[in-house]
Design a protein around this motif. Structure first.
Motif, PDB file in Angstrom:
ATOM      1  N   ARG A  88      26.687 -34.813 103.656  1.00 61.57           N
ATOM      2  CA  ARG A  88      27.338 -35.207 103.888  1.00 61.57           C
ATOM      3  C   ARG A  88      27.095 -35.921 102.607  1.00 61.57           C
ATOM      4  O   ARG A  88      26.206 -37.506 102.816  1.00 61.57           O
ATOM      5  CB  ARG A  88      27.631 -36.396 104.959  1.00 61.57           C
ATOM      6  CG  ARG A  88      28.212 -36.232 105.708  1.00 61.57           C
ATOM      7  CD  ARG A  88      28.965 -36.766 107.259  1.00 61.57           C
ATOM      8  NE  ARG A  88      26.767 -37.407 107.064  1.00 61.57           N
ATOM      9  CZ  ARG A  88      25.992 -38.309 107.634  1.00 61.57           C
ATOM     10  NH1 ARG A  88      27.616 -38.943 108.384  1.00 61.57           N
ATOM     11  NH2 ARG A  88      25.297 -38.764 108.351  1.00 61.57           N
ATOM     12  N   TRP A  89      28.337 -36.288 101.528  1.00 63.47           N
ATOM     13  CA  TRP A  89      27.412 -36.658 100.177  1.00 63.47           C
ATOM     14  C   TRP A  89      28.809 -37.695  99.782  1.00 63.47           C
ATOM     15  O   TRP A  89      29.683 -38.069 100.402  1.00 63.47           O
ATOM     16  CB  TRP A  89      28.543 -35.547  98.845  1.00 63.47           C
ATOM     17  CG  TRP A  89      27.017 -35.005  98.744  1.00 63.47           C
ATOM     18  CD1 TRP A  89      26.676 -33.528  98.825  1.00 63.47           C
ATOM     19  CD2 TRP A  89      25.727 -34.756  97.517  1.00 63.47           C
ATOM     20  NE1 TRP A  89      25.808 -33.061  97.966  1.00 63.47           N
ATOM     21  CE2 TRP A  89      25.269 -33.657  97.797  1.00 63.47           C
ATOM     22  CE3 TRP A  89      25.847 -36.129  96.669  1.00 63.47           C
ATOM     23  CZ2 TRP A  89      24.117 -33.452  96.706  1.00 63.47           C
ATOM     24  CZ3 TRP A  89      24.263 -36.213  95.983  1.00 63.47           C
ATOM     25  CH2 TRP A  89      23.514 -34.306  96.047  1.00 63.47           C
ATOM     26  N   TRP A 105      29.537 -40.432  96.278  1.00 65.80           N
ATOM     27  CA  TRP A 105      30.035 -40.825  95.468  1.00 65.80           C
ATOM     28  C   TRP A 105      30.545 -42.320  94.997  1.00 65.80           C
ATOM     29  O   TRP A 105      31.173 -42.981  95.768  1.00 65.80           O
ATOM     30  CB  TRP A 105      30.909 -39.344  94.601  1.00 65.80           C
ATOM     31  CG  TRP A 105      31.942 -38.984  95.585  1.00 65.80           C
ATOM     32  CD1 TRP A 105      32.491 -38.963  96.253  1.00 65.80           C
ATOM     33  CD2 TRP A 105      33.385 -40.184  95.037  1.00 65.80           C
ATOM     34  NE1 TRP A 105      34.160 -38.788  97.208  1.00 65.80           N
ATOM     35  CE2 TRP A 105      34.656 -39.701  96.004  1.00 65.80           C
ATOM     36  CE3 TRP A 105      33.764 -41.477  94.164  1.00 65.80           C
ATOM     37  CZ2 TRP A 105      35.831 -39.358  95.940  1.00 65.80           C
ATOM     38  CZ3 TRP A 105      35.080 -41.247  94.083  1.00 65.80           C
ATOM     39  CH2 TRP A 105      36.512 -40.636  94.758  1.00 65.80           C
ATOM     40  N   TYR A 123      28.546 -39.247  90.022  1.00 63.48           N
ATOM     41  CA  TYR A 123      29.262 -38.252  90.659  1.00 63.48           C
ATOM     42  C   TYR A 123      29.124 -36.965  89.952  1.00 63.48           C
ATOM     43  O   TYR A 123      28.890 -36.030  90.273  1.00 63.48           O
ATOM     44  CB  TYR A 123      30.655 -38.583  90.256  1.00 63.48           C
ATOM     45  CG  TYR A 123      31.840 -37.803  90.263  1.00 63.48           C
ATOM     46  CD1 TYR A 123      32.459 -37.493  92.178  1.00 63.48           C
ATOM     47  CD2 TYR A 123      33.101 -36.760  89.229  1.00 63.48           C
ATOM     48  CE1 TYR A 123      33.034 -36.914  92.042  1.00 63.48           C
ATOM     49  CE2 TYR A 123      33.664 -36.023  90.014  1.00 63.48           C
ATOM     50  CZ  TYR A 123      34.335 -35.442  91.339  1.00 63.48           C
ATOM     51  OH  TYR A 123      35.052 -35.124  92.171  1.00 63.48           O
ATOM     52  N   ARG A 152      27.194 -33.545  90.779  1.00 63.94           N
ATOM     53  CA  ARG A 152      28.139 -32.108  90.760  1.00 63.94           C
ATOM     54  C   ARG A 152      27.546 -31.116  90.485  1.00 63.94           C
ATOM     55  O   ARG A 152      27.266 -29.814  89.766  1.00 63.94           O
ATOM     56  CB  ARG A 152      29.538 -32.106  90.506  1.00 63.94           C
ATOM     57  CG  ARG A 152      30.433 -32.924  91.438  1.00 63.94           C
ATOM     58  CD  ARG A 152      31.984 -33.578  91.205  1.00 63.94           C
ATOM     59  NE  ARG A 152      32.504 -31.974  91.527  1.00 63.94           N
ATOM     60  CZ  ARG A 152      33.341 -31.299  92.459  1.00 63.94           C
ATOM     61  NH1 ARG A 152      32.788 -31.471  93.229  1.00 63.94           N
ATOM     62  NH2 ARG A 152      33.709 -30.465  92.019  1.00 63.94           N
ATOM     63  N   THR A 209      33.191 -35.400 102.127  1.00 59.74           N
ATOM     64  CA  THR A 209      32.409 -36.399 101.530  1.00 59.74           C
ATOM     65  C   THR A 209      33.002 -37.704 101.059  1.00 59.74           C
ATOM     66  O   THR A 209      33.439 -37.976 101.904  1.00 59.74           O
ATOM     67  CB  THR A 209      32.649 -36.347  99.625  1.00 59.74           C
ATOM     68  OG1 THR A 209      33.648 -36.568  99.219  1.00 59.74           O
ATOM     69  CG2 THR A 209      31.844 -34.791  99.521  1.00 59.74           C
ATOM     70  N   ILE A 252      26.454 -41.013 105.040  1.00 62.24           N
ATOM     71  CA  ILE A 252      26.176 -40.701 103.977  1.00 62.24           C
ATOM     72  C   ILE A 252      24.626 -39.420 104.124  1.00 62.24           C
ATOM     73  O   ILE A 252      23.578 -40.947 104.481  1.00 62.24           O
ATOM     74  CB  ILE A 252      26.288 -40.949 102.389  1.00 62.24           C
ATOM     75  CG1 ILE A 252      25.946 -41.503 102.106  1.00 62.24           C
ATOM     76  CG2 ILE A 252      27.747 -41.121 102.253  1.00 62.24           C
ATOM     77  CD1 ILE A 252      26.088 -41.808 100.765  1.00 62.24           C
ATOM     78  N   TRP A 302      36.013 -32.635  95.105  1.00 65.24           N
ATOM     79  CA  TRP A 302      35.064 -34.153  96.209  1.00 65.24           C
ATOM     80  C   TRP A 302      36.403 -34.731  96.298  1.00 65.24           C
ATOM     81  O   TRP A 302      36.888 -34.948  94.714  1.00 65.24           O
ATOM     82  CB  TRP A 302      34.022 -34.601  95.567  1.00 65.24           C
ATOM     83  CG  TRP A 302      32.850 -33.791  95.946  1.00 65.24           C
ATOM     84  CD1 TRP A 302      32.389 -32.396  96.663  1.00 65.24           C
ATOM     85  CD2 TRP A 302      31.760 -34.561  95.790  1.00 65.24           C
ATOM     86  NE1 TRP A 302      31.445 -32.002  96.135  1.00 65.24           N
ATOM     87  CE2 TRP A 302      30.944 -33.378  95.866  1.00 65.24           C
ATOM     88  CE3 TRP A 302      30.802 -35.299  94.865  1.00 65.24           C
ATOM     89  CZ2 TRP A 302      29.539 -33.449  95.994  1.00 65.24           C
ATOM     90  CZ3 TRP A 302      29.870 -35.440  94.822  1.00 65.24           C
ATOM     91  CH2 TRP A 302      28.999 -34.249  95.167  1.00 65.24           C
TER      92      TRP A 302
END
Length: 272
Positions: free
Chosen positions: A118-119, A121, A130, A134, A150, A169, A272
């Motif tokens: 679980r990211w 941002w 962000y 990536r 996310t 997260i 995302w």
């Protein structure tokens, strides 16, 4: 003749009242050394950064390189200087990176685990919060990333830190300069977190002035910034912020940021 005080703002790095006070002290020293009276403002979150960057009275305001690079060249604010961190990842240049943070006792133990976590941002026009993450993932898991859940927008590094501590997260990227400031002045804020990896260094957020600011005033502010480290008072305020100096930058150096973002989007294959 300027009929207003140019503003100075460190909003991007106002991580706590104490840290903001250190930036205010730096701007006060720049004002004293340049002879330009600055109005130091907070423009506190959640006020949009885009509103700050559109102000015609900017004198010395931190701006992320990604939105700077996306502006038409003729519309960009005047680039004054960017900070040079004392940390090794800066390569003693006006560069910065992002740290991929995880909980010290959480489920993520290795970089290989990052393909399915679980990211969190910050905002989609942030390089550090962000796009850096990536690009990092695209370099390692191109075409292999799972469409993980996310969480965002979390707005800023403090939002990433809070989400990691709350268990919302598993991983998130924050500006390495911001992490450095927290480690120096607010270590409790990052207690229980660790750096799993660090992204490639890229052009750092820069201090900008409005295009409408008279060129002699912008030049005086720039000269004060890039020579600040040459005085004992200036070196002291820089050291308290983990900086060696400020350095002039070439605006075109930031053009690499949208190129990398577009490439990461293409190779990563998930949104995302």
């Amino acid at each position: 003749m300027v009929m207003f005080k140019p503003i100075a703002c460190s909003r991007m790095y106002n991580l706590s009242p104490r840290i903001r006070g250190l930036w205010d002290a730096l701007f006060a020293q720049v004002s004293l050394q340049s002879g330009i009276e600055l109005e130091i403002i907070a423009h506190a979150a959640p006020a949009p950064l885009s509103e700050l960057w559109a102000r015609p009275d900017m004198g010395a305001v931190f701006m992320c390189g990604y939105p700077f690079s996306h502006m038409p060249e003729a519309a960009r604010p005047t680039a004054l200087a960017a900070p040079v961190s004392s940390e090794a990842w800066s390569l003693d240049q006006p560069l910065y990176a992002s740290h991929i943070l995880v909980a010290s006792t959480g489920p993520v133990n290795a970089v290989e685990d990052l393909a399915a976590v679980r990211w969190g941002w910050t905002v989609r026009d942030s390089q550090s919060g962000y796009h850096a993450a990536r690009s990092f993932l695209a370099d390692r898991f191109a075409g292999k990333m799972k469409q993980s859940m996310t969480v965002g927008p979390l707005l800023n590094p403090s939002g990433i830190v809070a989400a990691l501590k709350d268990g919302r997260i598993d991983a998130g990227a924050i500006d390495a300069c911001a992490f450095q400031l927290l480690r120096m002045h607010e270590p409790d804020a990052i207690d229980g977190l660790r750096i799993l990896a660090t992204t490639d260094p890229l052009p750092a957020p820069l201090l900008v002035a409005a295009q409408t600011l008279p060129s002699d005033i912008a030049a005086a502010l720039q000269q004060s910034l890039v020579t600040l480290h040459e005085t004992s008072e200036g070196a002291a305020v820089l050291a308290r912020l983990g900086l060696r100096r400020f350095s002039t930058v070439v605006p075109s150096a930031y053009d690499i940021l949208p190129q990398r973002a577009d490439d990461a989007d293409r190779r990563l294959g998930i949104s995302w």
